[in-house]
Design an enzyme around this catalytic site. Structure first.
Site, PDB file in Angstrom:
ATOM      1  N   HIS A   1       0.870  -1.036   0.071  1.00 42.31           N
ATOM      2  CA  HIS A   1      -0.037   0.021   0.112  1.00 42.31           C
ATOM      3  C   HIS A   1       0.779   0.885  -0.069  1.00 42.31           C
ATOM      4  CE1 HIS A   1      -3.702  -1.991   0.759  1.00 42.31           C
ATOM      5  NE2 HIS A   1      -3.273  -2.755   1.271  1.00 42.31           N
TER       6      HIS A   1
ATOM      7  N   GLU B   1      -9.070 -12.268   5.145  1.00 42.34           N
ATOM      8  CA  GLU B   1      -8.374 -11.418   6.163  1.00 42.34           C
ATOM      9  C   GLU B   1      -9.102 -11.795   7.125  1.00 42.34           C
ATOM     10  OE1 GLU B   1      -4.074  -9.705   7.231  1.00 42.34           O
ATOM     11  OE2 GLU B   1      -6.038  -8.745   6.402  1.00 42.34           O
TER      12      GLU B   1
END
Length: 349
Positions: free
Chosen positions: A16, A201
């Site tokens: 990210h 996740e």
């Protein structure tokens, strides 16, 4: 001695934008502009995190937003991208895909288009400087309205083949309606972009199936909890959906309590392509090579297994064929070096 992981050629597919920032850079930029950082980003860094509930995720997101606030000039953006490329190159990456949501930076940098062009220019410069290939994934935020995602999908489509290769969906998986983002992913799919949403996740196999049904992913960001459903693993393998697994992120956010619980081998044994990623090194404290190192240390991954993970990262990437082929040959050479015989004076008579 086993060969250094940093010498193992690999691709980095889950990184990210703000989360790629060096901690030292965060401190320097904050001091420059008088930004007061919470103790979790200073003396208690890396922070103790959890995402087991909304409060935990809110704290994680607040730290990320605070870090993003120190990016105030074009030079700051260029520095972040350059340093991310330098760090990945030092870790053995030959190809890095950096993910960004332009809407999170638009107000300070002239809008989503101007910011995207700034990032793309910074990526080109960083790639030239470091010698690694780089590309951009534009990602929507699932905590915002799905119409915002369509705007970003059109933006990504506008730059398809010009530095942008993928479209993603990030933030807390427990928020928003996955199906509502389907139209945005349809726009990206028509533009020929790789579809790389987060899933599997913080939520389990049922959410992965939602992603498969509505978003048609080429890869899944994380996807680690697919291991809880053998039939789902079979479906993912059949569809050739790769998983971007981020071990230190999984433990830091409380998805698993220890590194030895992360079922990377189960995914590999099921025939899935697995690409290790660092996610947000700024908040989790570990970069790309560290993901391989923790599997070597915590789960006793052999060099053969680590080499295969590196191969899978390249196969799952958007890297040009020539770059991929050269890197795969270098992986073979790395592995051959790890298996070389001991010096003659240490060999048994």
């Amino acid at each position: 001695m086993r060969p250094p992981i940093s010498d193992l050629p690999k691709a980095h597919l889950h990184l990210h934008f703000t989360g790629s920032m060096r901690h030292a850079t965060l401190l320097e930029l904050a001091e420059r502009d008088g930004v007061r950082l919470p103790s979790a980003l200073v003396e208690e860094w890396p922070p103790q995190l959890t995402a087991a509930d909304e409060k935990g995720w809110f704290r994680f997101q607040r730290l990320y937003d605070t870090a993003r606030s120190v990016l105030r000039t074009e030079d700051d953006v260029r520095r972040l991208v350059r340093e991310a490329a330098e760090d990945d190159a030092a870790d053995g990456s030959v190809w890095t895909e950096i993910q960004v949501d332009p809407s999170g930076y638009a107000a300070r940098f002239g809008g989503i288009t101007d910011f995207t062009e700034l990032v793309l220019d910074a990526v080109r410069d960083a790639s030239d400087l470091t010698g690694i290939g780089m590309s951009v994934v534009i990602a929507a935020n699932r905590t915002r309205h799905p119409l915002d995602a369509r705007i970003l999908a059109r933006l990504a489509a506008q730059y398809a083949g010009r530095g942008v290769h993928g479209f993603g969906l990030s933030n807390d998986e427990r928020r928003g309606d996955t199906a509502a983002f389907g139209p945005a992913f349809a726009i990206a799919e028509r533009a020929g972009l790789d579809l790389v949403p987060h899933g599997g996740e913080l939520r389990g196999p049922a959410h992965v199936r939602e992603c498969l049904t509505h978003l048609h992913p080429d890869r899944l960001g994380h996807g680690i909890r697919s291991a809880e459903d053998p039939r789902l693993l079979e479906e993912l393998a059949q569809r050739e959906v790769a998983l971007e697994v981020c071990p230190t992120s999984n433990v830091s956010l409380g998805v698993y309590q220890t590194l030895d619980e992360i079922p990377v081998r189960d995914l590999m044994d099921a025939g899935l392509q697995v690409a290790l990623g660092a996610d947000d090194p700024l908040l989790f404290g570990t970069r790309l090579a560290g993901q391989y190192a923790v599997l070597r240390a915590a789960q006793d991954f052999s060099d053969t297994e680590l080499a295969e993970l590196a191969r899978m990262s390249l196969r799952s990437s958007h890297a040009p064929a020539e770059l991929r082929e050269v890197a795969l040959e270098r992986i073979d050479a790395w592995l051959a070096g790890s298996e070389s015989p001991p010096p003659r004076d240490k060999m048994a008579p």
